[in-house]
Design an enzyme around this catalytic site. Sequence first.
Site, PDB file in Angstrom:
ATOM      1  N   GLY A  13     -25.949   0.900   1.677  1.00 18.59           N
ATOM      2  CA  GLY A  13     -25.095   2.078   1.782  1.00 18.59           C
ATOM      3  C   GLY A  13     -23.633   1.706   1.935  1.00 18.59           C
ATOM      4  N   ASP A  14     -23.364   0.712   2.771  1.00 16.26           N
ATOM      5  CA  ASP A  14     -21.989   0.245   2.949  1.00 16.26           C
ATOM      6  C   ASP A  14     -21.431  -0.342   1.659  1.00 16.26           C
ATOM      7  OD1 ASP A  14     -21.346   0.471   5.944  1.00 16.26           O
ATOM      8  OD2 ASP A  14     -23.276  -0.526   5.969  1.00 16.26           O
ATOM      9  N   THR A  15     -22.247  -1.155   1.004  1.00 18.83           N
ATOM     10  CA  THR A  15     -21.775  -1.824  -0.206  1.00 18.83           C
ATOM     11  C   THR A  15     -21.526  -0.831  -1.332  1.00 18.83           C
ATOM     12  OG1 THR A  15     -23.016  -3.790   0.442  1.00 18.83           O
ATOM     13  CG2 THR A  15     -22.258  -3.685  -1.831  1.00 18.83           C
TER      14      THR A  15
END
Length: 395
Positions: free
Chosen positions: A166-168
């Site tokens: 999700g962060d990436t």
Amino acid sequence: MSALTGLKVIELGQLIAGPFAAKTLADFGADVVKIETPQTGDPLRKWRLLKDDTSVWWQVQSRNKRSVALDLKEKEAQDIVRQLVQDADVLIENFRPGAMEGWGLGPDALLAINPRLIMLRISGYGQTGPYRDKPGFGVVAEAMGGLRHLTAEPGRVPVRVGVSIGDTLASLHGVIGILLALQERQHSGQGQVIDVALYEAVFNCMESLLPEYSAFGVVREAAGSALPGIAPSNAYRCQDEGYVLIAGNGDSIFKRLMHTLGRDDLGQDPALADNAGRVKRVEEIDAVIGAWTAQHTVDHVLAALDLAAVPAGRIYTVADIAADPHYQARGMIQQVQMDDGTSLSVPGIVPKLSRTPGSHRRNAPTIGQDTDAVLQDMGLTSAQIQTLKDKGIVA
């Protein structure tokens, strides 16, 4: 000369989403000045496995960056950021909404200083909406974006992907936003704010999930290793207990796959000539493929399918990745020399540009390694810098 040589970037983020975006820009030549908290620095420095008291992950996430240690709670540190903004192209932050405004570093204040500034803001839920003030991490965003509901065997607890996807995804959407804004700035001369929400970045990658619900009322459920609605595409157990992924879902590919299995009766069956027909009989097809793979080793299955030009592959561990000749040939396993002289394998740089490729120009910095140099470039004297250090404002 790299693709982004001359681009000046200020990174105020920490952990993954903001720093990954800045790392991507730094790989292609941008001058990234990372602002960190004195003494402790970015918490990622202590995440997962440590070498000499620092995470080896840090060597990937912060390569090619310069570190300036500032206590942003102090007005004099905030003033330094404002000075840095004066000739910066991009500022990246991933604090909770309102934090930057609380330091007097919100978009209105910074764009007043530098109207050409492009400001990337990554947060869990975005800068607006009823959830904006809730804390949001990538794992929660993956759930809200619809991904976690699908990552499980049917009837079992949903599992995480295994990395902070999700962060990436949010980082990469942020980089796209920065590049779009830079392109537009060439015409208008104006900067702008890019608002990326973690959950929206995940949701943007959910393919047919919403339109299928809208058109048919279908709530897609977890399907394990299969790809629902596309057949055959699954993981199959082999004789040696390993698995192979086989994607035989193209019409002509399916025929070649069935021929390899000795099942031309299925390959030439008119009812299975297209995906719609195969989906109706996917359990039968999966059983036939699974029975065949169960009689052979992974290596045998892959060799046979390569010969038939059927897309297939083993499930790689990192040991497989490190030893794979294709990874090596593509420069995706790079050896860098640590400051202590030891060698460390790190991922290569993506994407690959033919004329202006990215590069590993310097190792990840220690906390505040570049504080003096950056402040001197701003015009501060050694005495002024020492005074700030004595106050604990910089380090």
